[in-house]
Design an enzyme around this catalytic site. Structure first.
Site, PDB file in Angstrom:
ATOM      1  N   HIS A  46       0.809  -1.218   0.000  1.00  0.00           N
ATOM      2  CA  HIS A  46       0.000   0.000   0.000  1.00  0.00           C
ATOM      3  C   HIS A  46       0.847   1.275   0.000  1.00  0.00           C
ATOM      4  CE1 HIS A  46      -3.757  -2.105   0.133  1.00  0.00           C
ATOM      5  NE2 HIS A  46      -3.388  -2.793   1.206  1.00  0.00           N
ATOM      6  N   ARG A  71       7.352  -5.374   3.119  1.00  0.00           N
ATOM      7  CA  ARG A  71       6.067  -6.032   2.868  1.00  0.00           C
ATOM      8  C   ARG A  71       5.878  -6.051   1.357  1.00  0.00           C
ATOM      9  NH1 ARG A  71      -0.107  -4.712   4.637  1.00  0.00           N
ATOM     10  NH2 ARG A  71       0.273  -2.652   3.701  1.00  0.00           N
ATOM     11  N   ASP A  85      17.222 -10.174  -2.349  1.00  0.00           N
ATOM     12  CA  ASP A  85      18.503  -9.876  -3.014  1.00  0.00           C
ATOM     13  C   ASP A  85      18.916  -8.419  -2.752  1.00  0.00           C
ATOM     14  OD1 ASP A  85      18.490 -12.438  -3.966  1.00  0.00           O
ATOM     15  OD2 ASP A  85      18.038 -11.923  -6.052  1.00  0.00           O
ATOM     16  N   GLU A 147      -5.466 -11.776   7.461  1.00  0.00           N
ATOM     17  CA  GLU A 147      -6.322 -10.639   7.089  1.00  0.00           C
ATOM     18  C   GLU A 147      -7.706 -11.080   6.635  1.00  0.00           C
ATOM     19  OE1 GLU A 147      -3.959  -7.161   5.693  1.00  0.00           O
ATOM     20  OE2 GLU A 147      -3.120  -8.624   4.290  1.00  0.00           O
ATOM     21  N   ASP A 173      -7.834  -4.919   7.014  1.00  0.00           N
ATOM     22  CA  ASP A 173      -8.428  -5.938   6.146  1.00  0.00           C
ATOM     23  C   ASP A 173      -9.210  -6.969   6.956  1.00  0.00           C
ATOM     24  OD1 ASP A 173      -7.952  -5.538   3.312  1.00  0.00           O
ATOM     25  OD2 ASP A 173      -5.841  -5.524   3.844  1.00  0.00           O
TER      26      ASP A 173
HETATM   27  C1  3PY Z   1      -4.164  -3.883   7.321  1.00  0.00           C
HETATM   28  O1  3PY Z   1      -4.469  -3.312   8.377  1.00  0.00           O
HETATM   29  O2  3PY Z   1      -4.957  -4.544   6.637  1.00  0.00           O
HETATM   30  C2  3PY Z   1      -2.793  -3.800   6.857  1.00  0.00           C
HETATM   31  O3  3PY Z   1      -2.456  -4.435   5.880  1.00  0.00           O
HETATM   32  C3  3PY Z   1      -1.848  -2.898   7.584  1.00  0.00           C
HETATM   33  O4  3PY Z   1      -1.095  -2.165   6.690  1.00  0.00           O
HETATM   34 MG    MG Z   2      -4.013  -5.317   4.795  1.00  0.00          MG
END
Ligand code: 3PY
Ligand code: MG
Length: 263
Positions: A46, A71, A85, A147, A173
């Site tokens: 994100h 991430r 890498d 999530e 999420d």
């Molecule tokens: C979420 O809260 O879904 C995340 O991915 C945090 O960045």
């Molecule tokens: Mg998320």
């Protein structure tokens, strides 16, 4: 090879405070790395960050005491390989909902025979040392994001994945799928139960329990609940919050709060 100090912290049951970067800037990354975080994560999912910016950010974090993490934007072995890498000392993978996905993720982070990471350690050798290829499988941290409801249903099977260090809740999420609205500090009973479950199952499997938070205070609460890896907001939230406060105080007003997602 340069040791992954986060793994030592987990073994010694020391909490890990992780910074989170969405702004594509080596300079921001360097500033964050000098603020006392144990690790700093470059957010390719994100964050507004492409690979060239991620490389510069990982280089900048490497010049600070913080451990560089990334991430990825999905469970994509090619992207995971390139970031390792480039010198990421750990990967946080979003939307891991099945043990097969967890296995795919961990395999992408491990050289054969443990996994299927292709060989070409590039900058990781410069940051980590010549013996990086020998020890990378032990030192690279792997955290799978929980999530979804499916991820919760499969939590034990995901945590049983060999080589997975732990899980990291994406509360926006997760609450979006469980309750219909994204809220990082949701008090909905379904979210409270989910959070409690993740902490308890991580403890049972002796794995890291991590979570994204919207502030330092919220992160302190999560550590008290039993989490071992917390992210107290990202750079965008902190810049926005500090700017709103500065403007409001200059006008003699009370600053407005962030939204419930943290943004
Ligand atoms: C979420 O809260 O879904 C995340 O991915 C945090 O960045
Ligand atoms: Mg998320």
């Amino acid at each position: 090879m340069r040791k992954n100090s986060l793994k030592d912290a987990f073994r010694q049951q020391q909490p890990v405070i992780n910074g989170w970067l969405a702004i594509p800037s080596g300079y921001s990354a360097e500033i964050a790395g000098h603020q006392g975080y144990d690790s700093v994560t470059v957010d390719m999912q994100h964050g507004m960050i492409d690979f060239a910016s991620a490389l510069a950010m990982l280089q900048a974090i490497s010049a600070t005491p913080a451990t560089p993490l990334a991430r990825v934007n999905s469970n994509d072995p090619a992207q995971i390989m390139r970031l390792l890498d480039a010198g990421a000392w750990g990967i946080i993978c979003p939307m891991v909902s099945t043990p097969e996905q967890a296995q795919q993720f961990v395999s992408a982070c491990r050289y054969p025979p443990l996994g299927n990471r292709s060989f070409g350690p590039a900058r990781a050798l410069l940051y980590g040392g010549k013996d990086y290829p020998q020890y990378a499988n032990e030192e690279i941290l792997t955290l799978a994001m929980i999530e979804t409801q499916q991820g919760l249903d499969n939590l034990d099977a995901i945590l049983a994945t060999d080589g997975l260090d732990g899980v990291f809740i994406g509360p926006n999420d997760l609450s979006l799928t469980l309750t219909g609205s994204a809220s990082a500090e949701s008090q909905h009973p379904k979210m409270l139960a989910a959070v409690e479950l993740v902490v308890a199952r991580c403890r049972a499997h002796n794995k890291v329990a991590g979570i994204f938070c919207t502030s330092g205070q919220a992160a302190a609460k999560r550590l008290a609940e039993g989490f071992s890896f917390v992210t107290p907001a990202n750079d965008v939230m902190q810049l926005g919050r500090a700017s709103r406060e500065a403007v409001a105080y200059a006008r003699g007003e009370t600053p407005s709060a962030s939204g419930s997602s943290g943004y």
